[in-house]
Design an enzyme around this catalytic site. Structure first.
Site, PDB file in Angstrom:
ATOM      1  N   SER B 272      75.766 -16.844  38.123  1.00 28.32           N
ATOM      2  CA  SER B 272      74.909 -16.125  37.176  1.00 28.32           C
ATOM      3  C   SER B 272      73.959 -17.133  36.570  1.00 28.32           C
ATOM      4  O   SER B 272      74.289 -18.315  36.432  1.00 28.32           O
ATOM      5  CB  SER B 272      75.772 -15.477  36.092  1.00 28.32           C
ATOM      6  N   ARG B 311      52.111  14.932  71.181  1.00 24.66           N
ATOM      7  CA  ARG B 311      52.222  13.691  70.392  1.00 24.66           C
ATOM      8  C   ARG B 311      52.113  14.044  68.933  1.00 24.66           C
ATOM      9  O   ARG B 311      51.233  14.815  68.552  1.00 24.66           O
ATOM     10  CB  ARG B 311      51.111  12.687  70.770  1.00 24.66           C
TER      11      ARG B 311
END
Lengths: 444, 444, 444, 444
Positions: B272, B311
């Site tokens: 930390s 497509r």
């Protein structure tokens, strides 16, 4: 239900509250039978339990209320079942739910529901597959325009489009069958997956129980490993995606301005409350709605997978209504596409008109390939691209523009040019692709 | 990257911009080779094209800029490639990308990337599987408390927990292998899936192309049927869900108040910026983050399936960054769990202490089953439940409460009671479950 | 329902099929009234229509069947309504649904349901807010350990935790109120949003209609612009996320090994079918399940936003069951958290014990800051980090380790060290944060 | 990037790794300044720290590597910063990151990035809004067909369509501005939200820090309450949904068979690698792709909200790349629609042709309303519906069919019939709706 995203009646029955209860009772009955078979409980007790395991004996309203208190439906079910058995055979009541945990009854019950649900889906898939095969075969030579990014591209056939749908549907059938084998298995582990409550006999009971229910016996209980169920949900997600693809194609073909295909009509179907001329693609709307909803339901299940230790807190609960919903939506979308495909109106004449709509632009690639033999692909691309722009600006047929370009006529005779502008002559191996799909289709 | 949700270096390389380009170039090279093999283009032209198909020859910055204009990366790639080939062999430039469409290059290139990506994942899965097998075997008799809905339930073994993880990982390996076969196939259809640009020779080229690239040849092109890719993405989604499950278990075991297992520590790892005593489960955080992100990415692909006609418009484009992201996140989560499992610290002593923390409550089921033999399951349940409440309220050991209840002592002797409160004696068939999983594991 | 993810009864009633029908009928009645007010239709006709617009007059089963055919519920509703009006006043039947389209009835009906649903939610939110305020105030000085990444970090207070919950709940109330204003508006545009069927009088009718229904009149119809509804759904999504956060905290505090807080218990609540000692966090499970389900339902709505032209195909349909589901799940999660918070058991003694569990490690930052004044923050960090490792390895209290380090004792006296290890003295401005939240809370 | 889903350059810069680092450094600099201002640290130390807080001083590669170890980027950033400050002013290094936690730096840094990102979006929104207003005004009387469920419905105007887009865009601007106020706030709580490391001075420092950064000071730290961020993400999700709606409309209008509007073309834009005639709606494809991706990213954030206690494990980490991705996709979609709308080609002539395409069917409602005055709405509906069927079957104009029906001619003269078939006369209050939207638009 005032919503047309309607599940089939068959599927609604399979996932009704009553059916959910009966499936859990089927587990309890089979458990009693299995434990009697291995000598853990008296045969007479098993008989009494089996006879009582009928949903009609239960009060669903009370069960619903107590479920909300208890936190799951198995707890009050066991309580009611014990009381009911006690009514008919007091000593037998001792052996209700013997050695099992709530999740055993719920998950195994679910496996039974899944098996029924998947069978229902496979039946509709067989019909869809057969009808698509007929369409593909029948229209193997019906030319239509291919469209990419919603722009006219080059000619295809309607048979090729149908074969593409069919091929995807067949992959779904295969995938669902595989997933079914993984998901429809016994869940039986007791409180935390050790079957400790049955001492040494746990595995014997489990094996017998699997046999009674005709479910596979997994390596070990899977109370907090949910990949089996999520795999099956994903398989249904793929199916719904494919159904959405078919629906999207049909809806686009059915646009007023395109008009090449249409859903079947019928009295009271697809109208408008205010426009008398409307004929809406209702089936497609339902399938597309399912294709927008099911993906997120699958994501819910995937995201709920990291369940805590030996039983999940919230993640497991998130599955309870989500899995049935996927089946209901899938069944509705599938039935709509079965009906839409079975009654699909095809308009080859309109397809022919649309092939002519661009005045030759759609044959630009054909010309480019023919020219490319002589001057290279990219140079031909640029030359034809310029001719296309010219044709559009001057509102002329592309053939006429090209016929006046010496860079073209140097290589292509007027006859050769004419042949290049026949859509039906520019279909490549579309028909062989259709044949390959039809040949690969397993009737099952 | 200033984000620790790091993909492995191998996966980052497979899905880099450069690798995406190279995979498309591999398609173009193989196409030239295949077309030369069937006699469509000159062998010399193919040689020139093949030699030029190296990503290092290209300017990625220009490609990126032109991609944004053109709408896909294949268009400017083909343009640059044609120019580069022209530099070394002008006539050969005519035959670049002969008969193909952008999506052929992009999808086949993607198939090549997927194959590499899946191989990388399988390598890490083998390591994870082996280490889990070792854990399951080694701790097959290490008792710990089982927990359901985050409450202590009944004893299990750590080996059983590891076997559950292993079993799910093995299912993922099987599933991924299946999906790989479906997804890693050739895409070759030309402008709209007919291969019209190659006339009669389309299928010959396709077959040869598949051979050159060692990819399967599908029944027909699948430009707008994306289930193959989504199936594979879902398979990875299941894997990440299972990794999230493992990570969740480890993180919960690693809680200060539980302390039964811990990720490996190391210098600079899991600290930390302000609390010197912290040792955070960093690997679990990464895997859990992936397990929260990947489900929605899978949903994106599922929802993008209904692509228009030949497509898609938007749906196809939505896949482009989503599929790589799934691979990157999966690889990162997998590597973290490989490392976490390989270096996992197990604290059997703490497991033992936690088994004693409830002062006997966790043996309530054991007592109920023993009593149930005499007075029935449900009656025993209610009797023991009352004793549990009493033990909690009076802060006494459950054994002591029960020992003063004549309804209990009528059926259970003090010795019998003592035996019922030994967690290690209430493990059911946990060990046999572990053995079943180990036996079923295929080393592959 | 055999699922405990139960909506409140109030919300179930608001979103029942019957209520959906009545809401559409309320639109039709108001439309007739408005059109009579502006003189478009006879007052007598309006009266006949208004009198007939009662759900009880309708056959829901027939409606459901015809909905599936027609594609939406408004079409058969208008048909039945016209027939029913004709029965009582034949000429009046001419004016049923005059100038409106199906979506006008459905969307405005939905707006009425939303208004009722949001009022129900606000009522529960007021109770939750008040109870959280009480908790925050009462425990403003109750120390407990703060936890980050599931590891003990530094002390906080339970009041601070409750104030954090309260602050988020208050933000949700504000957000929902804003969204309500955007979503609960009239929909009235006719077939394609021009109100052409009403000629010049369209806006007059619209304004009157809005007045009758007490709904805002939007700038223009929004048939295919769904952001209004999705905004409101997202607001509920945020609420459910916050409820999930509260539930997650409670469930973690309720773990057997932590034991600092607990959901209220009760007869038949949170038990197990097999483990007599279990007391499960049922309310938290329900809220967490909702927090896993609602996000994807919001995503469904977001993804359905790009609806086609003047009315969507599939996207609109995907909303129909999704919006009610969000309300039902939100109401259930909210009610559970209302109950959980109202009956929450807090155990300050256990909080105190857990503050001591690490033997001083949680005060590492406090020591670092004190040392940092003398030797710098980062150097102090490294020194204390080493001391923590030493304390863990040697199983000693951190204070004792530090007390033997001359680098520490050079700056901190034994007394100073002792003071640094009092958790209640290291709470910073926690109390003032609580006060700020309480002061900002609007009772509304 | 070989993907055209391209963010704007401005947004890419705002969310680059370098910018993420600089934003954290801006926090550290402001912290030092604030702590000096309240007298907690020496002014000289603050000066040294402020001078060093430049991203260019840092090694991003090392930071990336250490981030993967540490678990977040703030930890190695603080480490490098401390070392760099020590180089220039050894005593000052003591006060780097004084009293803060990693998440303070990361979240506040993010708030600064969000503020810049939202300003960039607002700039493009202003342009889009202005251009839409121009379109709406200019085409307030341009008739075109309205389409519902992709079928021709009744006439509308292009101005009405543009006004609908504009109205939704304006709602997005309002919503984003509101969300910005909630999300762009200070995060400052220290290790677990108490600011204990600063003793009594925590709130003074916080207030000063907020002033230095020009961010609002929230009631209390929100380390594990993420609704502020998710609210803003949802606001962007709504914007992207609206952009997708606009893109969907344009792409559908641009279909070859419809041809009423088109994205701007340009060299190298929207072509095909194989079809020289193609002009693809590239901008729409990008916006629609974003509209398919962003909803799931919002869902990821919503689902990640239930974060554990005082700092989340995985949920927080899941945000780190998700929030930037939403901004990048939103900026790309927005810029595409800005360009598409600015350069939109409108073809009123084609709109006119399409209004005639159904040979009068689209005027069916107009006829029904006129007839309805005489014979009632539903009877008129059925009569006209039959006439429509007849017109379609016999390929005749609807007017001609009706002109031969005595039930019609009894009420409508030939002139009246003719007037009913003029699309431009059946636009209702479309123009007034456009005016309302334009009047409500705030130029801002």
């Amino acid at each position: 239900m005032l919503s047309p995203l309607f599940a089939t009646e068959a599927m609604s029955a399979i996932f009704s509250d009553r059916a959910r209860l009966q499936a859990m009772l089927d587990f309890e009955a089979a458990l009693a039978r299995a434990e009697a078979a291995v000598g853990l409980i008296p045969a007479a007790a098993a008989d009494a339990i089996v006879r009582t395991c009928l949903a009609d004996n239960f009060d669903l309203v009370v069960l619903g209320r107590e479920t909300a208190q208890a936190g799951n439906p198995a707890i009050p079910m066991v309580k009611q079942l014990t009381a009911l058995v006690a009514n008919v055979d007091a000593p037998a009541a001792r052996f209700v739910h013997w050695g099992a945990t709530s999740q055993d009854a719920m998950d195994t019950g679910l496996a039974l529901q899944l098996r029924a649900g998947l069978a229902s889906i496979e039946a509709d898939l067989q019909k869809l597959s057969a009808d698509l095969a007929t369409l593909a075969k029948h229209h193997a030579k019906t030319p239509m325009i291919g469209r990419t990014l919603l722009q006219q591209a080059v000619p295809v056939t309607f048979g090729l489009k149908a074969a593409g749908w069919l091929s995807a549907v067949e992959r779904s059938r295969t995938r669902i069958a595989e997933a079914s084998g993984v998901a429809c298995v016994l869940q039986f582990g007791g409180a935390a997956g050790t079957l400790a409550s049955l001492g040494e006999r746990g595995l014997d009971v489990a094996a017998e129980l699997a046999k009674v229910l005709a479910l596979d016996l997994p390596d070990l209980p899977w109370h907090s490993h949910r990949d089996r169920l999520v795999d099956m949900a994903a398989a249904l997600g793929l199916l719904v995606g494919t159904l959405g693809k078919i629906a999207h194609d049909i809806a686009l073909l059915m646009q007023t301005e395109v008009g090449e295909a249409a859903e079947p009509a019928g009295p009271g179907r697809g109208g408008s409350s205010t426009m008398p001329h409307k004929r809406n693609p209702i089936g497609c709307a339902v399938a597309l709605a399912a294709a927008q909803r099911v993906p997120q339901l699958v994501a819910t299940l995937l995201a709920a997978m990291p369940q805590e230790h030996e039983r999940g807190l919230g993640g497991w609960h998130a599955e309870w209504d989500t899995i049935p919903e996927i089946f209901l939506l899938a069944s509705g979308a599938l039935r709509q596409m079965v009906d839409a495909v079975a009654g699909l109106t095809i308009d080859p004449a309109r397809m022919g008109e649309n092939l002519e709509a661009t005045r030759g632009l759609i044959m630009a690639e054909a010309v480019m390939m023919a020219l490319g033999d002589h001057i290279g692909r990219l140079e031909a691309h640029d030359l034809v691209e310029a001719a296309c722009r010219c044709a559009v600006e001057q509102d002329r047929h592309l053939r006429d523009v090209l016929a006046q370009d010496s860079a073209v006529t140097a290589h292509l005779s007027p006859d050769a040019l004419d042949r290049l502008f026949a859509p039906a002559a520019y279909l490549g191996v579309a028909e062989r692709f259709v044949q390959r799909v039809l040949a690969a289709r397993k009737p099952r």
